[in-house]
Design an enzyme around this catalytic site. Sequence first.
Site, PDB file in Angstrom:
ATOM      1  N   GLU A 116       0.819  -1.220   0.000  1.00 52.19           N
ATOM      2  CA  GLU A 116       0.000   0.000   0.000  1.00 52.19           C
ATOM      3  C   GLU A 116       0.851   1.268   0.000  1.00 52.19           C
ATOM      4  OE1 GLU A 116      -0.560  -2.634   1.894  1.00 52.19           O
ATOM      5  OE2 GLU A 116      -2.668  -3.223   1.713  1.00 52.19           O
ATOM      6  N   PHE A 136     -11.685  -7.618  13.383  1.00 49.84           N
ATOM      7  CA  PHE A 136     -10.584  -8.069  12.539  1.00 49.84           C
ATOM      8  C   PHE A 136     -10.228  -6.987  11.519  1.00 49.84           C
ATOM      9  CE2 PHE A 136      -9.157 -10.246   8.597  1.00 49.84           C
ATOM     10  CZ  PHE A 136      -7.913 -10.638   9.078  1.00 49.84           C
ATOM     11  N   GLN A 137      -8.950  -6.696  11.407  1.00 40.42           N
ATOM     12  CA  GLN A 137      -8.428  -5.660  10.504  1.00 40.42           C
ATOM     13  C   GLN A 137      -9.087  -4.304  10.746  1.00 40.42           C
ATOM     14  OE1 GLN A 137      -8.338  -7.193   6.419  1.00 40.42           O
ATOM     15  NE2 GLN A 137      -6.268  -7.952   6.824  1.00 40.42           N
ATOM     16  N   LYS A 186     -17.548  -1.174   5.474  1.00 41.24           N
ATOM     17  CA  LYS A 186     -17.944  -2.164   4.475  1.00 41.24           C
ATOM     18  C   LYS A 186     -19.456  -2.184   4.237  1.00 41.24           C
ATOM     19  CE  LYS A 186     -17.187  -6.881   2.968  1.00 41.24           C
ATOM     20  NZ  LYS A 186     -16.546  -8.175   3.225  1.00 41.24           N
ATOM     21  N   MET A 246      24.159   9.459   3.110  1.00 39.76           N
ATOM     22  CA  MET A 246      23.992  10.720   3.829  1.00 39.76           C
ATOM     23  C   MET A 246      24.250  10.512   5.326  1.00 39.76           C
ATOM     24  SD  MET A 246      23.600  13.839   3.232  1.00 39.76           S
ATOM     25  CE  MET A 246      22.629  14.457   1.868  1.00 39.76           C
TER      26      MET A 246
END
Lengths: 564, 163
Positions: free
Chosen positions: A50, A112-113, A162, A477
Amino acid sequence: MELTGAEIFVHSLRDEGVDIIFGYPGGAVLHIYDALYNQDKIQHILTRHEQGATHAADGYARSTGKPGVVLVTSGPGATNAVTGIATAYMDSVPLVVFTGQVPTHLIGNDAFQEADNIGITRPCVKHNFLVKDVRDLAETIKKAFYVATTGRPGPVVVDIPKDITAQKTEYHYPDKVSMRSYNPVHVGHAGQIKRAIKLMLKAKRPMLYTGGGVILGNAAGSLTELARLLGFPVTNTLMGLGAYPATDRQFVGMLGMHGTYEANMAMHHCDVLIAIGARFDDRVTGNIEKFCPNARIVHVDIDPSSISKNVKVDVPIVGCVDNVLKAMVKLIKGSKQRPDETTLKDWWQQIEDWRSKDCLKYDRDSDLIKPQYVLDTLYKVTNGDAFVTSDVGQHQMWAAQFYKFDKPRRWINSGGLGTMGFGLPAAMGVQLAHRDETVVCVTGEGSIQMCIQELSTCNQYALPLKIVNLNNRYLGMVRQWQEFFYQGRYAMSYMESLPDFVKLAESYGHVGMQIDKPGDVESALKEAMALKDRLVFMDFITDQAENVYPMIPAGGGQNEMILV
Amino acid sequence: MRHIISILMENEAGALSRVAGLFSARGYNIESLTVAPTEDPSLSRMTLVTRGTDEIIEQITKQLNKLIDVVKLMDMTDGPHIEREMMLTKVRAEAHGREELKRVSDIFRGRIIDVTDKTYTIELTGTGDKLDAFLLALDRALIIEVVRSGVSGIARGERALKL
């Protein structure tokens, strides 16, 4: 006719004019993916993470000026997107990020999630919305695009539970929305613009300091017109490169920590500073106590909170940069007054003296590949006309110093947040928006490994990126700072156990090359560019000891640069 | 300097956390904060007390204005204004102490709104200073519980924060 929330989502994007989105499916957004499956107006790019999706949408947005659109699932889908959202936020990039959410009745139940997407993203978005009623969905999407793309742009998150995507309602996509609490300013204050011009015309040592706002506000043309009309020197910030043609004589290079000596010295000695779409970032100003000690400051910005945030300014002008610059050009053209040529000539003479130090010089006879030479050669081989994305670190600074951008939206990098892993996915977004252009990702062996999985996405969508990996086996760096400020104690900056990048590229279906001799650099770049339809991963084995110069050390003023 | 900033904002879930989050993210301090819906149920009014130099207060008002949920705001301290805070104090009130507590409460124009044989609950309204003074006037050992509402403010005269 009634549509489901998922169908409304797809219709809304279509009616908003979106033709490409970047995302990754998951449980909470399955209804939406099902609705996407049944249409062919919107292309969905499946990234491998993602974070890659948000950076790709970001690259798409930066290179086109259109909003980038992301779709991810709830929980980890959304949290993985956060780095990309924060990156876009710091650089004011318009993104609309749709995150899935657990069904409304489960919100707050540690389902969940489940993650509190609104809470997690709040500090790194321009605004976010939780859709709690399917009847609000279309209007919320419209508002999200409106907020993301107007005023000072930025990412907007829309969190969609959802169950909302399954419920049905009548579909109506509003032509426009207005919000009583959000009314961005467009036109600058006429009186302030006149005051600014008066100051500018009387300046003995003027300086135009311009930033990413010029690019975001599509004001490069107006800036060039104003600068040429006045004959003033121009410096760009890291985010502003390309806002003024880098090959123009009036351009004195980038300013700031790794800017040119002439740009920083001119900043320090100027008597009138005209800041345009720039925000006086600490990497630009150096020690704020020592910043532009003799200058009266004009600041043009669309965001009032950027004005007098770090540096007190004398003439603030809030408005769209392009409108303000056009108004300035018109007023100056209308008046007989011009800056005094003799004093300006003296100023330029001084600047040319500084320029003659040649602060970007490097060893051209080395047996090792100098990273600067790779960038120099890249610039030549691509005729200065490529889109260049970068990751973060030394290679980013060298790309900014050595690739002379003449056009806006060609230099794509994470300036504000400094996100390693940005370059490759951002380049994908750029390439998808510009199928026939050369897109180069300048990176290092540290950064590239942070989103290397996107090489797989590049294969799936046949994205012929050219990856220039400046491989010095160090987080360069970090190593440079450890050398300068930590007596050479290189804690965790050496990159052991590197993969064989050639084989790695090949295993993802691409062309890999390794180049370890300076003499092979140009031919390798030419060969890679000639492979028009292939992604080529060029692994340049570079000098490990090379540092980025010049440099303003921490706490230093702009006149206290360390030169080579 | 101390500033009282009044904010009209969309009466939506999360609006409060945007303001609170802004203050913590940017390191501004909040001395007190009150919020409730207004006569227009779509709007909430928040009163926020903060401290800072002029530059910091300028940044605070600009950053607040930048929040999408903020409709309008006003720095009360810019002009004449009235500030009020309400305090409920539960004190131990037994035997001869009861009379003395009643007297102190009357002096501060407090009202005793709940009485048991062992306690008084006193309601007091005024500026923060007045409430502080009242607490100082009480014997500390007698205080059981103190609840303060946080400051509300309104401008004097015609000046008003409305749409």
